[in-house]
Design a protein around this motif. Structure first.
Motif, PDB file in Angstrom:
ATOM      1  N   VAL A 327      -2.736  26.052  37.623  1.00  0.00           N
ATOM      2  CA  VAL A 327      -1.292  25.944  36.981  1.00  0.00           C
ATOM      3  C   VAL A 327      -0.780  24.517  37.056  1.00  0.00           C
ATOM      4  CG1 VAL A 327       0.743  26.936  36.178  1.00  0.00           C
ATOM      5  CG2 VAL A 327      -1.196  28.483  36.454  1.00  0.00           C
ATOM      6  N   LYS A 328      -0.282  23.790  36.076  1.00  0.00           N
ATOM      7  CA  LYS A 328       0.553  22.738  36.125  1.00  0.00           C
ATOM      8  C   LYS A 328       1.802  22.934  35.993  1.00  0.00           C
ATOM      9  CE  LYS A 328       0.782  18.129  34.498  1.00  0.00           C
ATOM     10  NZ  LYS A 328       0.686  17.287  33.202  1.00  0.00           N
ATOM     11  N   GLU A 329       2.296  23.447  34.883  1.00  0.00           N
ATOM     12  CA  GLU A 329       3.870  24.022  34.854  1.00  0.00           C
ATOM     13  C   GLU A 329       3.873  25.314  33.873  1.00  0.00           C
ATOM     14  OE1 GLU A 329       6.342  21.315  32.522  1.00  0.00           O
ATOM     15  OE2 GLU A 329       5.070  20.989  31.110  1.00  0.00           O
ATOM     16  N   VAL A 330       5.028  26.039  33.632  1.00  0.00           N
ATOM     17  CA  VAL A 330       5.253  26.948  32.759  1.00  0.00           C
ATOM     18  C   VAL A 330       6.641  26.480  32.021  1.00  0.00           C
ATOM     19  CG1 VAL A 330       5.625  29.317  32.308  1.00  0.00           C
ATOM     20  CG2 VAL A 330       4.501  28.623  34.365  1.00  0.00           C
ATOM     21  N   VAL A 339       1.839  28.133  29.434  1.00  0.00           N
ATOM     22  CA  VAL A 339       1.441  27.792  30.772  1.00  0.00           C
ATOM     23  C   VAL A 339       0.355  26.470  30.525  1.00  0.00           C
ATOM     24  CG1 VAL A 339       0.273  28.832  32.810  1.00  0.00           C
ATOM     25  CG2 VAL A 339       1.514  30.321  31.148  1.00  0.00           C
ATOM     26  N   GLU A 340       0.861  25.610  31.135  1.00  0.00           N
ATOM     27  CA  GLU A 340       0.089  24.491  31.005  1.00  0.00           C
ATOM     28  C   GLU A 340      -0.995  24.218  32.251  1.00  0.00           C
ATOM     29  OE1 GLU A 340       1.466  20.772  29.588  1.00  0.00           O
ATOM     30  OE2 GLU A 340      -0.418  19.565  30.273  1.00  0.00           O
ATOM     31  N   LEU A 341      -2.281  24.097  31.886  1.00  0.00           N
ATOM     32  CA  LEU A 341      -3.246  24.042  33.236  1.00  0.00           C
ATOM     33  C   LEU A 341      -3.544  22.820  33.408  1.00  0.00           C
ATOM     34  CD1 LEU A 341      -5.499  26.651  31.502  1.00  0.00           C
ATOM     35  CD2 LEU A 341      -3.588  27.201  32.995  1.00  0.00           C
ATOM     36  N   ASN A 342      -4.057  22.369  34.389  1.00  0.00           N
ATOM     37  CA  ASN A 342      -4.422  21.198  35.058  1.00  0.00           C
ATOM     38  C   ASN A 342      -5.661  20.570  34.369  1.00  0.00           C
ATOM     39  OD1 ASN A 342      -2.397  20.412  36.826  1.00  0.00           O
ATOM     40  ND2 ASN A 342      -3.084  21.957  38.405  1.00  0.00           N
ATOM     41  N   GLU A 343      -6.574  21.419  33.689  1.00  0.00           N
ATOM     42  CA  GLU A 343      -7.801  21.198  33.181  1.00  0.00           C
ATOM     43  C   GLU A 343      -7.777  21.550  31.946  1.00  0.00           C
ATOM     44  OE1 GLU A 343     -10.122  19.194  34.725  1.00  0.00           O
ATOM     45  OE2 GLU A 343      -8.899  19.360  36.568  1.00  0.00           O
ATOM     46  N   PRO A 344      -8.727  21.024  31.053  1.00  0.00           N
ATOM     47  CA  PRO A 344      -8.647  21.434  29.544  1.00  0.00           C
ATOM     48  C   PRO A 344      -9.609  22.691  29.446  1.00  0.00           C
ATOM     49  CG  PRO A 344     -10.138  19.436  29.597  1.00  0.00           C
ATOM     50  CD  PRO A 344      -9.427  19.790  31.154  1.00  0.00           C
ATOM     51  N   VAL A 345      -9.174  23.860  29.891  1.00  0.00           N
ATOM     52  CA  VAL A 345      -9.975  24.898  29.922  1.00  0.00           C
ATOM     53  C   VAL A 345      -9.135  26.269  29.210  1.00  0.00           C
ATOM     54  CG1 VAL A 345     -11.437  24.096  31.941  1.00  0.00           C
ATOM     55  CG2 VAL A 345      -9.305  25.484  32.515  1.00  0.00           C
ATOM     56  N   ALA A 346      -8.136  25.981  28.843  1.00  0.00           N
ATOM     57  CA  ALA A 346      -7.232  27.147  28.314  1.00  0.00           C
ATOM     58  C   ALA A 346      -8.255  28.018  27.142  1.00  0.00           C
ATOM     59  CB  ALA A 346      -6.185  26.524  27.656  1.00  0.00           C
ATOM     60  N   PRO A 347      -9.050  27.657  26.380  1.00  0.00           N
ATOM     61  CA  PRO A 347      -9.821  28.448  25.616  1.00  0.00           C
ATOM     62  C   PRO A 347     -10.637  29.269  26.354  1.00  0.00           C
ATOM     63  CG  PRO A 347      -9.651  26.321  24.487  1.00  0.00           C
ATOM     64  CD  PRO A 347      -9.226  26.053  25.931  1.00  0.00           C
ATOM     65  N   VAL A 367      -3.265  24.522  27.314  1.00  0.00           N
ATOM     66  CA  VAL A 367      -2.099  25.580  26.962  1.00  0.00           C
ATOM     67  C   VAL A 367      -2.400  26.893  26.666  1.00  0.00           C
ATOM     68  CG1 VAL A 367       0.353  25.777  26.420  1.00  0.00           C
ATOM     69  CG2 VAL A 367      -0.303  23.636  26.597  1.00  0.00           C
ATOM     70  N   ILE A 368      -1.844  27.979  27.608  1.00  0.00           N
ATOM     71  CA  ILE A 368      -1.918  29.270  27.260  1.00  0.00           C
ATOM     72  C   ILE A 368      -0.609  29.725  26.987  1.00  0.00           C
ATOM     73  CG2 ILE A 368      -2.295  31.474  28.371  1.00  0.00           C
ATOM     74  CD1 ILE A 368      -4.881  30.309  28.191  1.00  0.00           C
ATOM     75  N   ARG A 369      -0.721  30.586  25.652  1.00  0.00           N
ATOM     76  CA  ARG A 369       0.704  30.881  25.088  1.00  0.00           C
ATOM     77  C   ARG A 369       0.725  32.377  25.413  1.00  0.00           C
ATOM     78  NH1 ARG A 369       1.768  30.185  18.857  1.00  0.00           N
ATOM     79  NH2 ARG A 369      -0.359  30.813  18.962  1.00  0.00           N
ATOM     80  N   LEU A 370       2.129  32.684  25.862  1.00  0.00           N
ATOM     81  CA  LEU A 370       2.444  34.139  25.962  1.00  0.00           C
ATOM     82  C   LEU A 370       3.497  34.492  24.928  1.00  0.00           C
ATOM     83  CD1 LEU A 370       2.786  34.155  30.102  1.00  0.00           C
ATOM     84  CD2 LEU A 370       0.665  34.531  28.474  1.00  0.00           C
TER      85      LEU A 370
END
Ligand SMILES: Cc1ncc(COP(=O)(O)O)c(C=O)c1O
Length: 396
Positions: A327-330, A339-347, A367-370
């Motif tokens: 996790v990079k940032e929320v 939720v921004e991830l450090n790698e392009p693996v959100a899907p 990015v993961i959206r909640l």
């Protein structure tokens, strides 16, 4: 009993493939959980994409739909009905447009944006203006008008040409300064760009947008389809910064899952629409407006906005405290979080979460959206953190 696979296959052969392969066939919802046709339970932290404000099958929602259906479901717009008028007054009050503002009801967010576009055109034609500005990264819907405001080439290109006169600019103060002149009729802005990955605007952007629209007699129109109806912990996101628009759109969470949308026009341009200038068959019908009144009234009387703020904070802190290097940032506000991830693996993470019984989504690669129901509890946050940890941890 029909298997989940069987339902999915039947869906694929009976409905156009606009949404890709369905993940599951959902048959029941209760509170913050959904159940598919095999009985598998999911924690719903997407809430029908920011729609199910009270979760699933909430008694207030159920009673609202059932009780109004027994009294008066639909009439035409030759008439008004008490729930419609009450909802208009409620929305004017909650959105801060009570001094001379007016409402137009629709069935969806896209239609609310279309109404906003027609408002912009009325204003443009009245003053001989031709330009409408939207932002890069913007998502405003997919009808031809709304799509012209949406920026993603993938969505637009197959349907070219778009509406003339619409320009997309980067969401920067410099771009605002460079683009504004007296030919601009309107600027459309999402206070937080949900579909772009819960992207917030640069500091001072809305304030400068307000100054420039004022000085060039242009309308400032906020698309609050995703951010409105309490999602950010304020009734509308404009209230977070205090920059008032000339009009705003709302939809998604307004009636907790019953289809409805609205364009709220503030007093500065409330009289542009005239009889015959716009219309809808279903928009504002008694069933939808009564349900919205009951859902909004519950949110107000039960102090749910405070819960949105508190649980949003708990989620943000909980995610940042996870011992995960992913996790990079929320970012975001209230219960609209990215939720921004450090790698392009959100899907991949979203799919793994789904397999483990957690519904979230990936609006972009990182990015993961909640956007969970506004009524989530401490237990829901705890369950989310446990499942999300598992989804992050598993090797790709
Ligand atoms: C900001 C915004 N505007 C408009 C829309 C379109 O709304 P609807 O899907 O209800 O037509 C959406 C949907 O995601 C949205 O997020």
């Amino acid at each position: 009993m029909m298997s989940d696979e069987n339902w999915k296959q039947r869906a694929q052969s009976s409905m156009v493939n606009a949404f890709g392969d369905p993940l599951a066939c959902m048959v029941r919802g209760e509170g913050t959980h959904l159940y598919d046709s095999t009985g598998k339970r999911y924690l719903d932290f997407l809430g029908g994409i920011a729609v199910n404000s009270l979760g699933h099958a909430h008694p207030v929602f159920v009673d609202a739909v059932a009780s109004q259906a027994t009294v008066l479901g639909h009439i035409s717009n030759f008439f008004v009905s008490p729930p419609q008028v009450e909802l208009a007054e409620r929305l004017l009050r909650l959105s801060g447009a009570e001094n001379g503002g007016k409402v137009f009801f629709t069935n969806s967010g896209t239609e609310a944006v279309e109404a906003g576009l027609k408002l912009a055109r009325l204003h443009a034609n009245k003053y001989g203006k031709t330009k409408i500005i939207a932002l890069e990264g913007a998502f405003h819907g997919r009808s031809m008008g709304a799509l012209s405001l949406t920026s993603k080439a993938k969505y637009r290109d197959p349907f070219a040409p778009m509406l003339p006169g619409v320009i997309h600019i980067p969401a920067t103060l410099d771009a605002l300064e460079d683009t504004f002149d007296d030919d601009v009729a309107a600027l459309f802005v999402e206070p937080i760009q949900g579909e772009a990955g819960v992207q917030q605007l640069p500091e001072g952007f809305l304030e400068r947008a307000r100054q420039l629209t004022d000085s060039h007699s242009a309308l400032l129109i906020f698309d609050e389809v995703q951010t409105g109806a309490g999602r950010t912990g304020s009734w509308f996101a404009w209230q977070l910064e205090g920059v008032k628009p000339d009009a705003l759109t709302a939809a998604k969470g307004l009636a907790g899952g019953f289809p409805i949308g609205a364009l709220v026009v503030f007093s500065s341009c409330a009289d542009l629409f005239y009889p015959g200038s716009h219309g809808t068959t279903f928009g504002g019908n008694p069933l939808a407006t009564h349900t919205a009144n009951e859902v909004l009234s519950y949110i107000e009387s039960e102090g749910i906005l405070a819960n949105v703020k508190a649980q949003g904070e708990a989620l943000r802190n909980g995610i940042m405290a996870l011992e995960s290097s992913s996790v990079k940032e929320v970012r975001g506000e209230g219960l609209l979080l990215g939720v921004e991830l450090n790698e392009p693996v959100a899907p991949v993470v979203a799919k793994r979460a789904f397999d483990k019984g957690l519904i979230i989504n990936a609006p972009s690669d990182r990015v993961i959206r909640l956007a969970p129901p506004l009524i989530i509890s401490d237990d829901d946050v705890q369950e989310f953190l446990e499942l999300f940890t598992l989804a992050l941890e598993e090797p790709s």
